[in-house]
Design a protein around this motif. Structure first.
Motif, PDB file in Angstrom:
ATOM      1  N   ALA A  14      79.778  54.622  35.177  1.00  0.00           N
ATOM      2  CA  ALA A  14      79.536  53.569  36.168  1.00  0.00           C
ATOM      3  C   ALA A  14      78.928  52.321  35.535  1.00  0.00           C
ATOM      4  O   ALA A  14      79.239  51.195  35.923  1.00  0.00           O
ATOM      5  CB  ALA A  14      78.633  54.090  37.282  1.00  0.00           C
ATOM      6  N   ASP A  15      78.054  52.510  34.521  1.00  0.00           N
ATOM      7  CA  ASP A  15      77.424  51.349  33.886  1.00  0.00           C
ATOM      8  C   ASP A  15      78.445  50.519  33.120  1.00  0.00           C
ATOM      9  O   ASP A  15      78.427  49.279  33.177  1.00  0.00           O
ATOM     10  CB  ASP A  15      76.285  51.781  32.968  1.00  0.00           C
ATOM     11  CG  ASP A  15      76.699  52.822  31.946  1.00  0.00           C
ATOM     12  OD1 ASP A  15      77.788  53.438  32.101  1.00  0.00           O
ATOM     13  OD2 ASP A  15      75.942  53.036  30.976  1.00  0.00           O
ATOM     14  N   LEU A  16      79.363  51.179  32.414  1.00  0.00           N
ATOM     15  CA  LEU A  16      80.444  50.466  31.722  1.00  0.00           C
ATOM     16  C   LEU A  16      81.317  49.736  32.736  1.00  0.00           C
ATOM     17  O   LEU A  16      81.635  48.550  32.558  1.00  0.00           O
ATOM     18  CB  LEU A  16      81.296  51.446  30.913  1.00  0.00           C
ATOM     19  CG  LEU A  16      82.602  50.865  30.334  1.00  0.00           C
ATOM     20  CD1 LEU A  16      82.305  49.843  29.242  1.00  0.00           C
ATOM     21  CD2 LEU A  16      83.507  51.983  29.800  1.00  0.00           C
ATOM     22  N   TYR A  17      81.700  50.431  33.781  1.00  0.00           N
ATOM     23  CA  TYR A  17      82.540  49.846  34.834  1.00  0.00           C
ATOM     24  C   TYR A  17      81.898  48.575  35.385  1.00  0.00           C
ATOM     25  O   TYR A  17      82.540  47.533  35.526  1.00  0.00           O
ATOM     26  CB  TYR A  17      82.729  50.886  35.940  1.00  0.00           C
ATOM     27  CG  TYR A  17      83.701  50.523  37.027  1.00  0.00           C
ATOM     28  CD1 TYR A  17      84.969  51.075  37.051  1.00  0.00           C
ATOM     29  CD2 TYR A  17      83.343  49.650  38.054  1.00  0.00           C
ATOM     30  CE1 TYR A  17      85.875  50.767  38.071  1.00  0.00           C
ATOM     31  CE2 TYR A  17      84.228  49.326  39.066  1.00  0.00           C
ATOM     32  CZ  TYR A  17      85.492  49.890  39.063  1.00  0.00           C
ATOM     33  OH  TYR A  17      86.372  49.570  40.066  1.00  0.00           O
ATOM     34  N   GLY A  49      82.607  51.186  44.961  1.00  0.00           N
ATOM     35  CA  GLY A  49      82.299  51.357  43.552  1.00  0.00           C
ATOM     36  C   GLY A  49      80.876  50.955  43.225  1.00  0.00           C
ATOM     37  O   GLY A  49      79.918  51.357  43.889  1.00  0.00           O
ATOM     38  N   THR A  50      80.705  50.111  42.207  1.00  0.00           N
ATOM     39  CA  THR A  50      79.375  49.667  41.795  1.00  0.00           C
ATOM     40  C   THR A  50      78.915  48.432  42.560  1.00  0.00           C
ATOM     41  O   THR A  50      77.882  47.849  42.240  1.00  0.00           O
ATOM     42  CB  THR A  50      79.352  49.366  40.288  1.00  0.00           C
ATOM     43  OG1 THR A  50      80.244  48.273  40.015  1.00  0.00           O
ATOM     44  CG2 THR A  50      79.769  50.578  39.472  1.00  0.00           C
ATOM     45  N   GLY A  51      79.681  48.020  43.564  1.00  0.00           N
ATOM     46  CA  GLY A  51      79.273  46.926  44.425  1.00  0.00           C
ATOM     47  C   GLY A  51      79.779  45.552  44.025  1.00  0.00           C
ATOM     48  O   GLY A  51      79.441  44.553  44.665  1.00  0.00           O
ATOM     49  N   LEU A  52      80.606  45.476  42.978  1.00  0.00           N
ATOM     50  CA  LEU A  52      81.134  44.178  42.557  1.00  0.00           C
ATOM     51  C   LEU A  52      81.920  43.511  43.680  1.00  0.00           C
ATOM     52  O   LEU A  52      81.833  42.292  43.878  1.00  0.00           O
ATOM     53  CB  LEU A  52      82.030  44.350  41.323  1.00  0.00           C
ATOM     54  CG  LEU A  52      81.345  44.798  40.033  1.00  0.00           C
ATOM     55  CD1 LEU A  52      82.395  45.128  38.969  1.00  0.00           C
ATOM     56  CD2 LEU A  52      80.390  43.724  39.519  1.00  0.00           C
ATOM     57  N   LEU A  74      77.939  54.992  43.439  1.00  0.00           N
ATOM     58  CA  LEU A  74      77.024  54.657  44.532  1.00  0.00           C
ATOM     59  C   LEU A  74      75.620  54.371  43.999  1.00  0.00           C
ATOM     60  O   LEU A  74      74.973  53.386  44.393  1.00  0.00           O
ATOM     61  CB  LEU A  74      76.991  55.809  45.536  1.00  0.00           C
ATOM     62  CG  LEU A  74      76.293  55.574  46.865  1.00  0.00           C
ATOM     63  CD1 LEU A  74      76.957  54.459  47.645  1.00  0.00           C
ATOM     64  CD2 LEU A  74      76.285  56.870  47.681  1.00  0.00           C
ATOM     65  N   ASN A  75      75.142  55.192  43.092  1.00  0.00           N
ATOM     66  CA  ASN A  75      73.812  54.993  42.513  1.00  0.00           C
ATOM     67  C   ASN A  75      73.737  53.702  41.722  1.00  0.00           C
ATOM     68  O   ASN A  75      72.716  52.997  41.757  1.00  0.00           O
ATOM     69  CB  ASN A  75      73.443  56.182  41.626  1.00  0.00           C
ATOM     70  CG  ASN A  75      73.216  57.452  42.424  1.00  0.00           C
ATOM     71  OD1 ASN A  75      72.911  57.405  43.609  1.00  0.00           O
ATOM     72  ND2 ASN A  75      73.373  58.602  41.775  1.00  0.00           N
ATOM     73  N   GLU A  76      74.804  53.371  40.991  1.00  0.00           N
ATOM     74  CA  GLU A  76      74.830  52.129  40.217  1.00  0.00           C
ATOM     75  C   GLU A  76      74.777  50.919  41.151  1.00  0.00           C
ATOM     76  O   GLU A  76      74.077  49.933  40.865  1.00  0.00           O
ATOM     77  CB  GLU A  76      76.104  52.080  39.364  1.00  0.00           C
ATOM     78  CG  GLU A  76      76.179  50.909  38.399  1.00  0.00           C
ATOM     79  CD  GLU A  76      75.267  51.037  37.198  1.00  0.00           C
ATOM     80  OE1 GLU A  76      75.061  50.013  36.517  1.00  0.00           O
ATOM     81  OE2 GLU A  76      74.745  52.149  36.940  1.00  0.00           O
ATOM     82  N   ALA A  77      75.502  50.983  42.259  1.00  0.00           N
ATOM     83  CA  ALA A  77      75.480  49.884  43.229  1.00  0.00           C
ATOM     84  C   ALA A  77      74.081  49.701  43.811  1.00  0.00           C
ATOM     85  O   ALA A  77      73.566  48.575  43.896  1.00  0.00           O
ATOM     86  CB  ALA A  77      76.487  50.154  44.345  1.00  0.00           C
ATOM     87  N   GLU A  78      73.452  50.790  44.196  1.00  0.00           N
ATOM     88  CA  GLU A  78      72.121  50.700  44.801  1.00  0.00           C
ATOM     89  C   GLU A  78      71.072  50.236  43.800  1.00  0.00           C
ATOM     90  O   GLU A  78      70.087  49.590  44.158  1.00  0.00           O
ATOM     91  CB  GLU A  78      71.737  52.060  45.388  1.00  0.00           C
ATOM     92  CG  GLU A  78      72.576  52.431  46.614  1.00  0.00           C
ATOM     93  CD  GLU A  78      72.290  53.813  47.140  1.00  0.00           C
ATOM     94  OE1 GLU A  78      71.843  54.667  46.332  1.00  0.00           O
ATOM     95  OE2 GLU A  78      72.512  54.047  48.345  1.00  0.00           O
ATOM     96  N   ARG A  79      71.303  50.528  42.529  1.00  0.00           N
ATOM     97  CA  ARG A  79      70.378  50.107  41.483  1.00  0.00           C
ATOM     98  C   ARG A  79      70.456  48.599  41.233  1.00  0.00           C
ATOM     99  O   ARG A  79      69.441  47.950  40.947  1.00  0.00           O
ATOM    100  CB  ARG A  79      70.720  50.867  40.193  1.00  0.00           C
ATOM    101  CG  ARG A  79      69.576  51.061  39.261  1.00  0.00           C
ATOM    102  CD  ARG A  79      69.810  52.081  38.176  1.00  0.00           C
ATOM    103  NE  ARG A  79      71.169  52.363  37.819  1.00  0.00           N
ATOM    104  CZ  ARG A  79      71.742  53.554  37.955  1.00  0.00           C
ATOM    105  NH1 ARG A  79      71.083  54.556  38.487  1.00  0.00           N
ATOM    106  NH2 ARG A  79      72.986  53.744  37.577  1.00  0.00           N
ATOM    107  N   ASN A  80      71.658  48.041  41.342  1.00  0.00           N
ATOM    108  CA  ASN A  80      71.873  46.664  40.910  1.00  0.00           C
ATOM    109  C   ASN A  80      71.862  45.628  42.029  1.00  0.00           C
ATOM    110  O   ASN A  80      71.623  44.448  41.771  1.00  0.00           O
ATOM    111  CB  ASN A  80      73.218  46.557  40.169  1.00  0.00           C
ATOM    112  CG  ASN A  80      73.196  47.282  38.847  1.00  0.00           C
ATOM    113  OD1 ASN A  80      72.230  47.198  38.099  1.00  0.00           O
ATOM    114  ND2 ASN A  80      74.270  48.012  38.540  1.00  0.00           N
TER     115      ASN A  80
END
Length: 260
Positions: A14-17, A49-52, A74-80
């Motif tokens: 997810a971080d790469l994405y 996805g990551t919220g982009l 989901l976690n990556e989106a909520e983090r960023n």
């Protein structure tokens, strides 16, 4: 029906994405709003996805909800993403958990090819308000950059697909070229249209390689067949040999509009 492999495909990177995938351009939101005659209060981004693709609506609606089934994404989106009008929840494209006639716009970016289309369209039609707009958009992979690099990418992508499809259970994608026909065959939307647009961006060799590496099929193939890393490494060397430190690329977007 849900194919769990379609959801699992996006685990572990997810971080790469989030780092290498393009944020959809402003022309997408401008085009969608041409067809939205409601006061745009609520937007639902399915397969967020990551919220982009969720973040692009932040200055447009009062309430924006991203629906995503993959925990890593989901976690990556909520983090960023910390905007007060944006939230995320776990859910499926055909089971959002939202009330009927809830949304002014339903947005789907780079995800519709992983959904069960018929049941997803039923769910979207249910949660859209009258005159609400469905907006499905994708960009072509790779972006327009260099014919040798693009040809090499197509080769490793096809090999990755072959590796993945050799498994008894594997992810299954829909044909992106079929979207308008599938929406029309659904038979309930009053108007449909396909819009083509583009965005030019600066990039470097690592960016192009990262975009390629962010594809779910390539990630899955690397997990299944360790020798596939050799193909990926060769592609990276080709990109570095063909590209300068900075250059322009063109993302080509295809937007499908449907009005309830």
């Amino acid at each position: 029906m849900v194919n769990e492999k379609n959801i699992e495909r996006f685990s572990g990177y997810a971080d790469l994405y989030n780092t290498v995938r393009p944020t959809p351009p402003e022309i997408i939101t401008k085009a969608v709003l041409l067809y939205s005659k409601n006061t745009t209060k609520t937007i639902i981004d399915i397969g967020s996805g990551t919220g982009l693709s969720t973040l692009i609506w932040k200055d447009i609606a009062e309430t924006i909800i991203g629906i995503e089934p993959n925990d890593d994404m989901l976690n990556e989106a909520e983090r960023n993403i910390k905007e007060s009008n944006i939230s995320f929840r776990k859910g499926l494209s055909n089971n959002t958990g939202l009330s009927s006639e809830y949304a002014d716009i339903v947005s789907i970016s780079q995800a519709f090819h992983w959904f069960d289309i018929d049941s997803t369209l039923e769910e979207i039609y249910r949660i859209l308000k009258n005159d609400g707009v469905l907006a499905i958009f994708d960009c072509d992979w790779l972006p327009a950059v260099d014919w040798v690099v693009e040809q090499a990418y197509d080769k490793i992508r096809k090999k990755a697909d072959q590796i993945c499809e050799s498994q008894e259970k594997h992810a299954v994608r829909n044909d992106k070229n079929s979207y308008i026909n599938r929406i029309n065959n659904f038979g309930k939307f009053r108007f449909t249209k396909e819009v083509v647009c583009h965005e030019t961006k600066k990039c470097n060799p690592e960016g192009i390689f990262g975009i390629a590496l962010s594809q779910g099929g390539i990630q899955d193939a690397l997990k299944i067949d360790k020798t596939f890393q050799n193909d990926v490494d060769e592609f990276y060397e080709l990109v570095k040999s063909r590209m300068n430190s900075e250059f322009e690329i063109i993302f080509l977007y295809r937007l499908r509009i449907a009005v309830k």
